[in-house]
Design a protein around this motif. Structure first.
Motif, PDB file in Angstrom:
ATOM      1  N   ALA A 348      -2.645 -10.565   1.401  1.00  0.00           N
ATOM      2  CA  ALA A 348      -2.532 -12.001   0.975  1.00  0.00           C
ATOM      3  C   ALA A 348      -1.799 -12.711   2.241  1.00  0.00           C
ATOM      4  N   SER A 349      -1.185 -11.929   3.139  1.00  0.00           N
ATOM      5  CA  SER A 349      -0.689 -12.697   3.930  1.00  0.00           C
ATOM      6  C   SER A 349      -1.469 -13.310   5.026  1.00  0.00           C
ATOM      7  N   ARG A 350      -2.731 -12.720   4.900  1.00  0.00           N
ATOM      8  CA  ARG A 350      -3.896 -13.475   5.954  1.00  0.00           C
ATOM      9  C   ARG A 350      -4.485 -14.641   5.181  1.00  0.00           C
ATOM     10  N   CYS A 351      -4.363 -14.916   3.745  1.00  0.00           N
ATOM     11  CA  CYS A 351      -5.081 -15.870   3.223  1.00  0.00           C
ATOM     12  C   CYS A 351      -4.444 -17.186   3.633  1.00  0.00           C
ATOM     13  N   VAL A 353      -4.009 -19.821   1.783  1.00  0.00           N
ATOM     14  CA  VAL A 353      -3.357 -20.490   0.809  1.00  0.00           C
ATOM     15  C   VAL A 353      -2.066 -19.453   0.437  1.00  0.00           C
ATOM     16  N   PRO A 354      -0.921 -19.648  -0.221  1.00  0.00           N
ATOM     17  CA  PRO A 354       0.124 -18.995  -0.395  1.00  0.00           C
ATOM     18  C   PRO A 354      -0.080 -18.087  -1.871  1.00  0.00           C
ATOM     19  N   VAL A 355      -0.259 -16.617  -1.680  1.00  0.00           N
ATOM     20  CA  VAL A 355      -0.561 -15.834  -2.728  1.00  0.00           C
ATOM     21  C   VAL A 355       0.661 -15.059  -3.015  1.00  0.00           C
ATOM     22  N   SER A 356       0.811 -14.849  -4.167  1.00  0.00           N
ATOM     23  CA  SER A 356       1.986 -13.928  -4.823  1.00  0.00           C
ATOM     24  C   SER A 356       1.238 -12.721  -5.291  1.00  0.00           C
ATOM     25  N   VAL A 357       1.743 -11.610  -5.179  1.00  0.00           N
ATOM     26  CA  VAL A 357       1.101 -10.002  -5.384  1.00  0.00           C
ATOM     27  C   VAL A 357       2.180  -9.513  -6.557  1.00  0.00           C
ATOM     28  N   ASP A 358       1.714  -9.136  -7.372  1.00  0.00           N
ATOM     29  CA  ASP A 358       2.545  -8.008  -8.412  1.00  0.00           C
ATOM     30  C   ASP A 358       1.705  -6.928  -8.722  1.00  0.00           C
ATOM     31  N   VAL A 359       2.048  -5.760  -8.241  1.00  0.00           N
ATOM     32  CA  VAL A 359       1.566  -4.596  -8.235  1.00  0.00           C
ATOM     33  C   VAL A 359       2.227  -3.727  -9.295  1.00  0.00           C
ATOM     34  N   ASP A 360       1.854  -3.292 -10.261  1.00  0.00           N
ATOM     35  CA  ASP A 360       2.865  -2.534 -11.418  1.00  0.00           C
ATOM     36  C   ASP A 360       2.203  -1.034 -11.605  1.00  0.00           C
ATOM     37  N   LEU A 361       2.378  -0.300 -10.550  1.00  0.00           N
ATOM     38  CA  LEU A 361       1.815   1.149 -10.903  1.00  0.00           C
ATOM     39  C   LEU A 361       2.739   1.967 -10.518  1.00  0.00           C
ATOM     40  N   ARG A 362       2.800   3.034 -11.509  1.00  0.00           N
ATOM     41  CA  ARG A 362       3.776   4.085 -11.266  1.00  0.00           C
ATOM     42  C   ARG A 362       3.190   5.435 -10.363  1.00  0.00           C
ATOM     43  N   SER A 363       1.954   5.356 -10.452  1.00  0.00           N
ATOM     44  CA  SER A 363       1.263   6.389  -9.524  1.00  0.00           C
ATOM     45  C   SER A 363      -0.006   5.574  -9.084  1.00  0.00           C
ATOM     46  N   ARG A 364      -0.688   6.403  -7.911  1.00  0.00           N
ATOM     47  CA  ARG A 364      -1.708   5.785  -7.296  1.00  0.00           C
ATOM     48  C   ARG A 364      -3.138   6.716  -7.872  1.00  0.00           C
ATOM     49  N   PRO A 365      -4.108   5.444  -8.206  1.00  0.00           N
ATOM     50  CA  PRO A 365      -5.468   6.087  -8.408  1.00  0.00           C
ATOM     51  C   PRO A 365      -6.100   7.023  -7.683  1.00  0.00           C
ATOM     52  N   GLU A 370      -8.968   3.311  -5.416  1.00  0.00           N
ATOM     53  CA  GLU A 370      -7.983   2.477  -4.663  1.00  0.00           C
ATOM     54  C   GLU A 370      -8.634   1.642  -3.506  1.00  0.00           C
ATOM     55  N   GLY A 371      -9.702   2.098  -2.818  1.00  0.00           N
ATOM     56  CA  GLY A 371     -10.069   1.575  -1.756  1.00  0.00           C
ATOM     57  C   GLY A 371     -11.299   0.500  -2.391  1.00  0.00           C
ATOM     58  N   ILE A 372     -11.650   0.897  -3.546  1.00  0.00           N
ATOM     59  CA  ILE A 372     -12.771  -0.366  -3.995  1.00  0.00           C
ATOM     60  C   ILE A 372     -11.956  -1.560  -4.552  1.00  0.00           C
ATOM     61  N   ALA A 373     -10.671  -1.298  -5.076  1.00  0.00           N
ATOM     62  CA  ALA A 373      -9.687  -2.241  -5.519  1.00  0.00           C
ATOM     63  C   ALA A 373      -9.257  -3.249  -4.265  1.00  0.00           C
ATOM     64  N   TYR A 374      -8.915  -2.372  -3.435  1.00  0.00           N
ATOM     65  CA  TYR A 374      -8.540  -3.144  -2.151  1.00  0.00           C
ATOM     66  C   TYR A 374      -9.563  -4.092  -1.801  1.00  0.00           C
ATOM     67  N   PHE A 375     -10.838  -3.641  -1.425  1.00  0.00           N
ATOM     68  CA  PHE A 375     -11.858  -4.469  -0.986  1.00  0.00           C
ATOM     69  C   PHE A 375     -12.217  -5.651  -1.943  1.00  0.00           C
ATOM     70  N   THR A 376     -12.209  -5.305  -3.326  1.00  0.00           N
ATOM     71  CA  THR A 376     -12.337  -6.512  -4.304  1.00  0.00           C
ATOM     72  C   THR A 376     -11.536  -7.444  -4.288  1.00  0.00           C
ATOM     73  N   VAL A 377     -10.212  -7.085  -4.104  1.00  0.00           N
ATOM     74  CA  VAL A 377      -9.168  -8.155  -4.106  1.00  0.00           C
ATOM     75  C   VAL A 377      -9.305  -8.996  -2.667  1.00  0.00           C
ATOM     76  N   SER A 378      -9.739  -8.141  -1.468  1.00  0.00           N
ATOM     77  CA  SER A 378      -9.743  -8.736  -0.217  1.00  0.00           C
ATOM     78  C   SER A 378     -11.151  -9.822  -0.262  1.00  0.00           C
TER      79      SER A 378
END
Length: 466
Positions: A348-351, A353-365, A370-378
């Motif tokens: 988000a810092s490299r976008c 436009v200003p981007v707010s990030v809200d990650v609500d996860l108690r554990s990791r998938p 996790e990699g697919i989610a990262y590249f999807t958001v990218s």
């Protein structure tokens, strides 16, 4: 499939429309109507098609049932002479042929497109190999089961539908054809009651005639919905018994997904090779040549050699940055070390436009998810930067039961959509299509809600697999 979203996410996840043929939408036709659906249903083409389907079901089911009974009886009786096996196989093959007729009839009259089951594949050529393949085919036996089960249902549906349909229209139109009773039968109307004593009750007064027509109207209005309910059972039987099995469908989906994964991996390897060859590798080759020249000038012209070494030092920094960017494109270290929250914040810092990030996860998938989610958001944030003309964007990630949910929204111009056909022009639609294919390969879903003028909300759903 999880759809238990948090209250602040008002966007409802819907599966994207795919270029596939599905069952005809119920009771909807193009264009506006002055009459409500309940009133126009008796005269709609859909009602008459479904009624015709029920009418044809009786003679076809009789032939189908007779074939099934003869096949079972004759084949079982001849098993002692070994002739029963090929007879039974021939009967099953005939049932498959009639099943193709039933699927075509359902496609034409019910607008129900059911795929054909897997064809019979004999391991070897020859009659006995084909007989064995037919007898081992589960689809063949499901066609035989359809022939047996559909006959009693067809008799019931035919009787009920014809009774309601004919009775309703006869009573509704009674004022128009009542004159036939006094002219040709010598009676004032329909006799509802009569006994040996001469007491009879006829529907002949204006009130009785109007009441009869009113009862007929009720039956006519109810008959389409009754026919619809009867036909729904036929839909289930055709889909469940004459179509491909769930396991076979799943195998086809997995084969398709495997092809997508292989193609994606090959494309990524080609991209990495291209980036290395055109970027860091070319820069390092130039750097080696510059250092060689600097080495030659070290004794003759120390100042020029120093300048060349200084330039080479700058090239080293650029090459290192290119290698870091390439490594981040393969799999960022921050994602492995600190998870999605830190990795998405870095993206988000490299976008632009200003981007707010809200990650609500108690554990990791699972790491792959996790990699697919990262590249999807990218990829989605790149689309925001390039195409949306947005002022702000947001990224929300949360878990819902056994699904990882992520949503990227922006206040841009909107108009983004998943293309119904393949696109290779590098547009936002093409990028979204590629994302949808990648998510589908792991049983994920991509949904796009982007009306013209915005805002845009792209929601992705992935299996958790933690």
């Amino acid at each position: 499939m999880a759809t238990d979203y948090r209250p602040e996410r008002a966007q409802r996840l819907q599966q994207p429309q795919q270029p596939q043929r599905h069952e005809h939408q119920e009771w909807q036709e193009p264009g506006g109507h002055l009459l409500p659906p309940a009133v126009r249903a008796p005269i709609e083409g859909r009602t008459w098609r479904e009624f015709g389907y029920l009418l044809l079901s009786l003679p076809i089911s009789i032939a189908f049932f007779a074939l099934a009974v003869v096949t079972i009886s004759l084949g079982s009786g001849l098993l002692i002479t070994f002739l029963g096996i090929p007879v039974l196989a021939a009967g099953l093959a005939c049932c498959r042929g009639l099943g193709a007729l039933e699927r075509a009839r359902a496609r034409g009259l019910l607008r129900l497109d059911v795929g054909a089951p897997a064809p019979i594949r004999a391991p070897k050529s020859g009659l006995m190999s084909w007989v064995g393949a037919v007898l081992k085919s589960g689809a063949s036996w499901r066609h035989l089961l359809y022939a047996i089960l559909h006959f009693p249902w067809a008799v019931f549906a035919f009787t009920v539908s014809v009774t309601f349909w004919v009775t309703g229209w006869s009573l509704l139109l009674y004022p128009l054809w009542r004159w036939t009773f006094p002219r040709y039968l010598g009676e004032p109307g329909i006799a509802l009651y009569g006994d040996t004593g001469g007491n009879q009750f006829y529907l002949d007064t204006p009130f009785e005639i109007g009441t009869t027509a009113a009862v007929g109207l009720v039956l006519v209005l109810a008959a389409p919905w009754l026919i619809r309910g009867l036909v729904s059972v036929d839909r289930l039987m055709v889909t469940g018994l004459l179509g491909p099995s769930t396991l076979a469908t799943r195998v086809v989906e997995l084969e398709s997904d495997r092809g997508v994964v292989v193609d994606t991996a090959a494309a990524d390897l080609r991209r990495i090779e291209r980036d290395l060859h055109d970027g860091a590798q070319a820069r390092l080759v130039a750097l080696a040549m510059d250092l060689g020249l600097a080495k030659e000038k070290l004794l003759e012209d120390p100042d020029a050699a120093a300048r060349m070494v200084d330039e080479a030092h700058g090239e080293v920094k650029v090459a290192l940055q290119e290698l870091r960017d390439l490594a981040r494109g393969i799999h960022p270290a921050v994602l492995t070390d600190r998870g999605l929250d830190a990795a998405l914040s870095s993206v988000a810092s490299r976008c632009t436009v200003p981007v707010s990030v809200d990650v609500d996860l108690r554990s990791r998938p699972a790491p792959a998810i996790e990699g697919i989610a990262y590249f999807t958001v990218s990829e989605l944030l790149q689309n925001v930067s390039k195409h949306s003309r947005a002022g702000r964007a947001s990224v929300d990630v949360w878990r819902s039961e056994d699904r990882l949910m992520l949503q990227v929204t922006d206040d841009g111009r909107g108009g983004a959509a998943l293309p119904t056909g393949g696109s290779a022009d590098g547009s936002a639609g093409s990028g979204l299509a590629g994302l949808a294919e990648r998510l589908d390969a792991v049983d994920g879903i991509l949904a796009v809600d982007s009306p013209p003028g915005g805002p845009t909300a792209v929601t992705a759903e992935l299996p958790w697999r933690g």
